[in-house]
Design a protein around this motif. Structure first.
Motif, PDB file in Angstrom:
ATOM      1  N   TYR A  95       0.854  -1.168  -0.082  1.00 30.28           N
ATOM      2  CA  TYR A  95       0.039   0.376   0.157  1.00 30.28           C
ATOM      3  C   TYR A  95       0.771   1.218  -0.374  1.00 30.28           C
ATOM      4  O   TYR A  95       0.316   2.050   0.141  1.00 30.28           O
ATOM      5  CB  TYR A  95      -0.726   0.305   1.412  1.00 30.28           C
ATOM      6  N   ALA A  96       2.302   0.997   0.057  1.00 33.16           N
ATOM      7  CA  ALA A  96       3.381   2.411  -0.147  1.00 33.16           C
ATOM      8  C   ALA A  96       2.746   2.682  -1.448  1.00 33.16           C
ATOM      9  O   ALA A  96       2.485   1.956  -2.681  1.00 33.16           O
ATOM     10  CB  ALA A  96       4.426   2.071   0.163  1.00 33.16           C
ATOM     11  N   THR A  97       2.965   4.007  -1.666  1.00 36.60           N
ATOM     12  CA  THR A  97       4.155   4.524  -2.576  1.00 36.60           C
ATOM     13  C   THR A  97       4.929   5.262  -2.875  1.00 36.60           C
ATOM     14  O   THR A  97       5.672   5.668  -1.742  1.00 36.60           O
ATOM     15  CB  THR A  97       2.345   6.013  -2.857  1.00 36.60           C
ATOM     16  N   LEU A  98       5.575   5.232  -3.727  1.00 39.98           N
ATOM     17  CA  LEU A  98       7.396   5.827  -4.357  1.00 39.98           C
ATOM     18  C   LEU A  98       6.806   7.385  -3.987  1.00 39.98           C
ATOM     19  O   LEU A  98       6.541   8.065  -4.983  1.00 39.98           O
ATOM     20  CB  LEU A  98       7.539   5.058  -6.014  1.00 39.98           C
ATOM     21  N   ASP A  99       7.599   8.053  -3.051  1.00 41.68           N
ATOM     22  CA  ASP A  99       7.983   9.042  -2.274  1.00 41.68           C
ATOM     23  C   ASP A  99       8.618   9.962  -3.368  1.00 41.68           C
ATOM     24  O   ASP A  99       8.494  10.820  -3.404  1.00 41.68           O
ATOM     25  CB  ASP A  99       8.041   8.967  -1.186  1.00 41.68           C
ATOM     26  N   SER A 100       9.664   9.094  -3.466  1.00 41.73           N
ATOM     27  CA  SER A 100      11.412  10.185  -4.370  1.00 41.73           C
ATOM     28  C   SER A 100      12.380   8.756  -4.619  1.00 41.73           C
ATOM     29  O   SER A 100      12.055   7.443  -4.050  1.00 41.73           O
ATOM     30  CB  SER A 100      11.756  11.387  -3.538  1.00 41.73           C
ATOM     31  N   PHE A 101      12.865   8.797  -5.232  1.00 42.38           N
ATOM     32  CA  PHE A 101      14.178   8.098  -5.481  1.00 42.38           C
ATOM     33  C   PHE A 101      15.497   8.395  -5.703  1.00 42.38           C
ATOM     34  O   PHE A 101      15.442  10.265  -6.167  1.00 42.38           O
ATOM     35  CB  PHE A 101      13.856   7.416  -6.836  1.00 42.38           C
ATOM     36  N   ASP A 102      16.573   8.152  -5.887  1.00 41.15           N
ATOM     37  CA  ASP A 102      18.317   8.551  -5.643  1.00 41.15           C
ATOM     38  C   ASP A 102      18.420   7.834  -6.752  1.00 41.15           C
ATOM     39  O   ASP A 102      18.546   6.694  -6.791  1.00 41.15           O
ATOM     40  CB  ASP A 102      18.121   9.081  -4.558  1.00 41.15           C
ATOM     41  N   VAL A 103      19.213   8.083  -8.010  1.00 45.12           N
ATOM     42  CA  VAL A 103      19.971   7.574  -8.957  1.00 45.12           C
ATOM     43  C   VAL A 103      21.367   8.311  -8.926  1.00 45.12           C
ATOM     44  O   VAL A 103      21.590   9.313  -9.352  1.00 45.12           O
ATOM     45  CB  VAL A 103      19.262   7.114 -10.402  1.00 45.12           C
ATOM     46  N   ARG A 104      22.124   7.078  -8.303  1.00 48.96           N
ATOM     47  CA  ARG A 104      23.612   7.100  -8.418  1.00 48.96           C
ATOM     48  C   ARG A 104      25.055   6.020  -9.120  1.00 48.96           C
ATOM     49  O   ARG A 104      24.530   4.926  -8.613  1.00 48.96           O
ATOM     50  CB  ARG A 104      24.313   7.413  -6.963  1.00 48.96           C
ATOM     51  N   PRO A 105      25.582   6.620 -10.262  1.00 50.69           N
ATOM     52  CA  PRO A 105      26.368   5.667 -10.395  1.00 50.69           C
ATOM     53  C   PRO A 105      26.898   5.608 -10.012  1.00 50.69           C
ATOM     54  O   PRO A 105      28.119   6.326  -9.382  1.00 50.69           O
ATOM     55  CB  PRO A 105      26.748   6.810 -12.094  1.00 50.69           C
ATOM     56  N   LEU A 106      27.215   4.066 -10.133  1.00 51.29           N
ATOM     57  CA  LEU A 106      28.922   3.268  -9.533  1.00 51.29           C
ATOM     58  C   LEU A 106      29.673   3.291 -10.355  1.00 51.29           C
ATOM     59  O   LEU A 106      31.155   3.481  -9.834  1.00 51.29           O
ATOM     60  CB  LEU A 106      28.040   2.165  -8.665  1.00 51.29           C
ATOM     61  N   HIS A 107      29.134   2.803 -11.739  1.00 54.48           N
ATOM     62  CA  HIS A 107      31.046   1.956 -12.413  1.00 54.48           C
ATOM     63  C   HIS A 107      30.211   2.415 -13.623  1.00 54.48           C
ATOM     64  O   HIS A 107      28.886   2.183 -14.203  1.00 54.48           O
ATOM     65  CB  HIS A 107      30.707   0.909 -11.925  1.00 54.48           C
ATOM     66  N   SER A 108      30.836   2.584 -15.374  1.00 56.67           N
ATOM     67  CA  SER A 108      30.531   3.236 -16.289  1.00 56.67           C
ATOM     68  C   SER A 108      31.862   2.188 -16.943  1.00 56.67           C
ATOM     69  O   SER A 108      32.677   3.144 -16.851  1.00 56.67           O
ATOM     70  CB  SER A 108      30.442   4.288 -16.349  1.00 56.67           C
ATOM     71  N   SER A 109      31.341   2.053 -18.189  1.00 55.09           N
ATOM     72  CA  SER A 109      31.846   1.209 -19.262  1.00 55.09           C
ATOM     73  C   SER A 109      31.360   1.697 -20.536  1.00 55.09           C
ATOM     74  O   SER A 109      29.638   2.484 -20.682  1.00 55.09           O
ATOM     75  CB  SER A 109      32.458   0.092 -19.367  1.00 55.09           C
ATOM     76  N   SER A 110      31.614   1.734 -22.148  1.00 53.26           N
ATOM     77  CA  SER A 110      31.062   2.456 -22.973  1.00 53.26           C
ATOM     78  C   SER A 110      29.784   1.128 -23.219  1.00 53.26           C
ATOM     79  O   SER A 110      28.832   0.879 -23.529  1.00 53.26           O
ATOM     80  CB  SER A 110      31.919   2.043 -24.201  1.00 53.26           C
ATOM     81  N   GLU A 111      29.684  -0.355 -22.706  1.00 54.37           N
ATOM     82  CA  GLU A 111      28.835  -0.873 -23.197  1.00 54.37           C
ATOM     83  C   GLU A 111      28.225  -1.417 -21.683  1.00 54.37           C
ATOM     84  O   GLU A 111      26.845  -1.928 -22.084  1.00 54.37           O
ATOM     85  CB  GLU A 111      29.342  -2.603 -23.723  1.00 54.37           C
ATOM     86  N   GLU A 112      28.415  -1.071 -20.441  1.00 54.02           N
ATOM     87  CA  GLU A 112      27.978  -1.573 -19.268  1.00 54.02           C
ATOM     88  C   GLU A 112      28.365  -0.461 -18.638  1.00 54.02           C
ATOM     89  O   GLU A 112      29.391   0.046 -18.060  1.00 54.02           O
ATOM     90  CB  GLU A 112      28.125  -2.800 -18.803  1.00 54.02           C
ATOM     91  N   ALA A 113      27.344  -0.390 -17.166  1.00 53.47           N
ATOM     92  CA  ALA A 113      27.219   0.600 -16.338  1.00 53.47           C
ATOM     93  C   ALA A 113      26.116  -0.196 -15.188  1.00 53.47           C
ATOM     94  O   ALA A 113      25.565  -1.262 -14.915  1.00 53.47           O
ATOM     95  CB  ALA A 113      26.504   1.901 -16.512  1.00 53.47           C
TER      96      ALA A 113
END
Lengths: 376, 291
Positions: A95-113
């Motif tokens: 019964y919960a609603t999504l109040d907010s979210f954060d997105v944080r990049p941890l690692h990144s390459s040209s094909e995968e992150a």
């Protein structure tokens, strides 16, 4: 007349300015509600944008679109994806609603992150956090999220015999004579009480024992008294207590007073109340593998195990923390957002203030439960 | 002038004539009477009149003939208190007061017994208060003996006789050493009232558990939990098991079922397991895996 005209001009200018600011720099929750966070502000062709689109669709409960955007959707069904997020059985999460979210990049390459998604779900008892570390893969010009599905365990169909222990109460009726006997209220006792100054207020912590042989619905009210005997403030425990206490059970309690200093207080009047209620001794909840995790991020973690045969929809863990002298130093609580299935461990983490955590030497945890269609 | 004075005196004399005929010669009635008893009121004079009896919560009205005796049946006057009898006959009014007291014979008891549930072996733990009323629910203020009796399957019978003071009698009794239900009876004359007192086990006095392996887990079970008088603690009493191992702790609150508490916990070799109920701590086990 000129004053009225000036006021109208000021209001008009302010309204236009606010509309412009709101359009150019909207707050995150407004963007989420509008459902256009990524479309407006981010290009969809980045790992972060892909996760943000997914999170926004989860927030709008657009399950079909969210599921269809996943790269590994062949590994699970849409229903399993939804159940991963909302749970199968009725629970706080459902019964919960999504109040907010954060997105944080941890690692990144040209094909995968690797991107961390922190979702803050809003429920009737507060906000709980759901953190997922997501792999995001490049497919052509787009990025697609690989969802780390957590399949909720299923209990195989079976009959679990339970020796059902339960108390029912018949009170005296209104037509009875004034001298007629009624059932005695349970006898409860405060066995520990400790007031402290905390965060610009006074916090009263303690423990309450049901010393009777019948279940009790308990609550504790405290009144702070000044030196002249006048009442400064009165508060009660609200949900920082296990309200249903079975015979010889002990619950911690916490009462918080805002904007009061302990130096102002000369005396505290404690008023525990107990009423006789119908109750059940089931379900029994074990709290296993409790660990006190040190600072930073001090917490008590563990697993709840439902030893009974029925599904528990909402569980509430209360922790009592003691220093090396056995003195009560803190009371904390945490609701568990998933339903407890029989014999299925469900983890919990209860936060502790850093300064308190350093002095904690021992703890005691209890769990209270709520199941739809029963009393406790 | 003289004829006018004669006319005035004559008119006054004529006006006084009916008053003299109908005037009651006084009400004769007892100063006190018991509630519920019959009452006769004697009046004097001649002619019709109306008799009112006014009291607390009760008013009676009778048409009477002056000079005759007016009878009130037993039960007509049932509320204790001060009454006013008013005889209205024509222009005259006669008043008299009398008291109605509660009947001497107890008809009902209001019995307050506290508490209805208490631990065993408690000195003066049970209090009984009795208000003695007559058959018409009037509090009997006269001194009346009240007998209290506490008896049950366990423990010797306790009996006390107490005299009421202003209609109230009270006493204190001890709870028995053995658990069980006791009958608390108050009796005054033929009136009797009974209350049920539940005598329950006191605080636990002995708590011992044992452990045995059950697959990857340990089954913990207490012996029957009793108080210091040997009474078994009732089912539903919470027993807390705590297992500490390598900085980690597991706890479970288990209700007694069939007199014992039983649960499963993780089987860690070297774990320390303790048991408690309420503020009473039982034995401790250090579990070693069997080789």
């Amino acid at each position: 007349m000129s004053n009225g005209r000036l006021l109208a001009i000021v209001i008009t200018v302010a309204t236009v300015a606010l509309i412009v600011v709101g359009t150019l720099r909207p707050i995150p929750s407004a963007i989420d509600m509008a459902g256009s966070r990524t479309n407006l502000l981010r290009p969809p062709s980045s790992p972060q944008a892909a996760v943000e689109i997914l999170a926004a669709e989860i927030g709008r409960r657009a399950w079909e679109r969210a599921y269809s955007s996943l790269v590994n959707k062949s590994e699970f069904t849409e229903l399993e994806f939804v159940r991963d997020l909302t749970g199968t059985y009725p629970s706080l999460r459902m019964y919960a609603t999504l109040d907010s979210f954060d997105v944080r990049p941890l690692h990144s390459s040209s094909e995968e992150a690797q991107v961390q998604l922190k979702m803050r779900w809003s429920s009737v008892v507060g906000v709980f956090l759901d953190t997922r570390n997501l792999r995001v893969l490049r497919t052509g010009n787009c990025w697609e999220v690989m969802w780390p599905i957590v399949k909720e365990p299923r209990v195989p169909p079976q009959v679990i015999p339970v020796t059902y222990l339960r108390w029912d109460v018949i009170h005296r009726g209104p037509e009875d004579d004034w001298g007629s006997q009624d059932v005695e209220a349970p006898h409860v006792r405060i066995v520990d009480m400790h007031p402290v100054d905390r965060s610009g207020g006074v916090v009263i912590m303690g423990e309450l024992l049901n010393e009777d042989v019948v279940p009790a619905y308990v609550t504790v009210k405290a009144t702070l008294l000044a030196k002249n005997g006048s009442a400064i403030a009165t508060e009660d425990t609200f949900d920082k207590i296990a309200h249903i206490l079975l015979p010889k059970q002990v619950t911690p309690f916490l009462i918080a007073f805002q904007n009061v200093e302990l130096s102002q207080v000369d005396n505290i009047h404690m008023e525990p109340t107990a009423s006789l209620v119908a109750a059940s001794a089931d379900p029994v909840i074990g709290i296993e593998d409790q660990h006190l995790n040190p600072v930073p991020g001090a917490s008590l973690s563990g697993k709840l195990v439902n030893h009974s045969g029925q599904v528990v929809n909402v569980a509430h863990v209360l922790g009592t923390f003691y220093d090396k002298n056995g003195q009560l130093v803190w009371v904390a609580d945490q609701y568990v957002d998933r339903a407890l299935l029989p014999q299925t461990p469900v983890p919990f983490v209860m936060s502790l203030p850093a300064d308190i955590a350093r002095s904690v030497n021992a703890q005691r945890a209890i769990a209270t439960t709520f199941g739809s269609g029963r009393f406790q | 002038m003289k004829s006018r004075l004669t006319f005035l005196l004559g008119g006054l004399a004529l006006a006084a004539m009916p008053l003299a005929l109908a005037q009651p010669g006084g009400l004769r009635l007892p100063k006190t009477l018991e509630a519920g008893s019959a009452l006769s009121i004697q009046s004097s004079g001649r002619g019709p009149a109306v008799l009112y009896i006014v009291g607390h919560g009760q008013v009676l009205k009778r048409k009477v003939q002056l000079g005759e005796t007016t009878l009130f049946s037993p039960g007509d006057l049932h509320s204790a208190g001060r009454y006013l009898a008013v005889l209205v006959g024509g222009p005259s009014t006669e008043k008299s007061e009398f008291d109605v007291t509660a009947a001497h014979h107890p008809g009902a008891l209001s019995f307050l017994a506290k508490p209805s549930r208490l631990p065993v072996d408690l000195h003066d733990g049970i209090s009984g208060v009795v208000y003695v009323f007559d058959a018409f629910q009037n509090l009997i203020l006269a001194t009346t003996p009240v007998s209290f009796q506490l008896s049950g399957a366990a423990g010797a019978m306790q009996t006390r006789t107490v005299l009421t003071h202003n209609g109230v009698a009270w006493t204190k009794m001890n709870s028995a050493a053995k658990e069980g239900t006791a009958q608390f009876v108050a009796r005054a004359g033929d009136a009797m009232n009974t209350r049920v007192i539940q005598q329950v086990p006191g605080n636990p006095c002995r708590l011992r558990m044992s452990a045995r392996p059950s697959g990857e887990r340990l089954t913990l079970e207490t012996e029957p939990v009793c108080d210091c008088r040997g009474n078994s603690m009732p089912d539903g009493t919470i027993v807390s098991f705590t297992e500490t191992y390598d900085g980690s702790e597991s706890t479970v609150d288990v209700p007694l079922k069939g007199g014992v508490a039983r649960t499963d916990m993780p089987a860690y070799s070297g774990a320390r397991i303790s048991v408690a109920t309420g503020v009473f701590i039982g034995n401790e086990i250090r579990w070693r895996k069997q080789r």
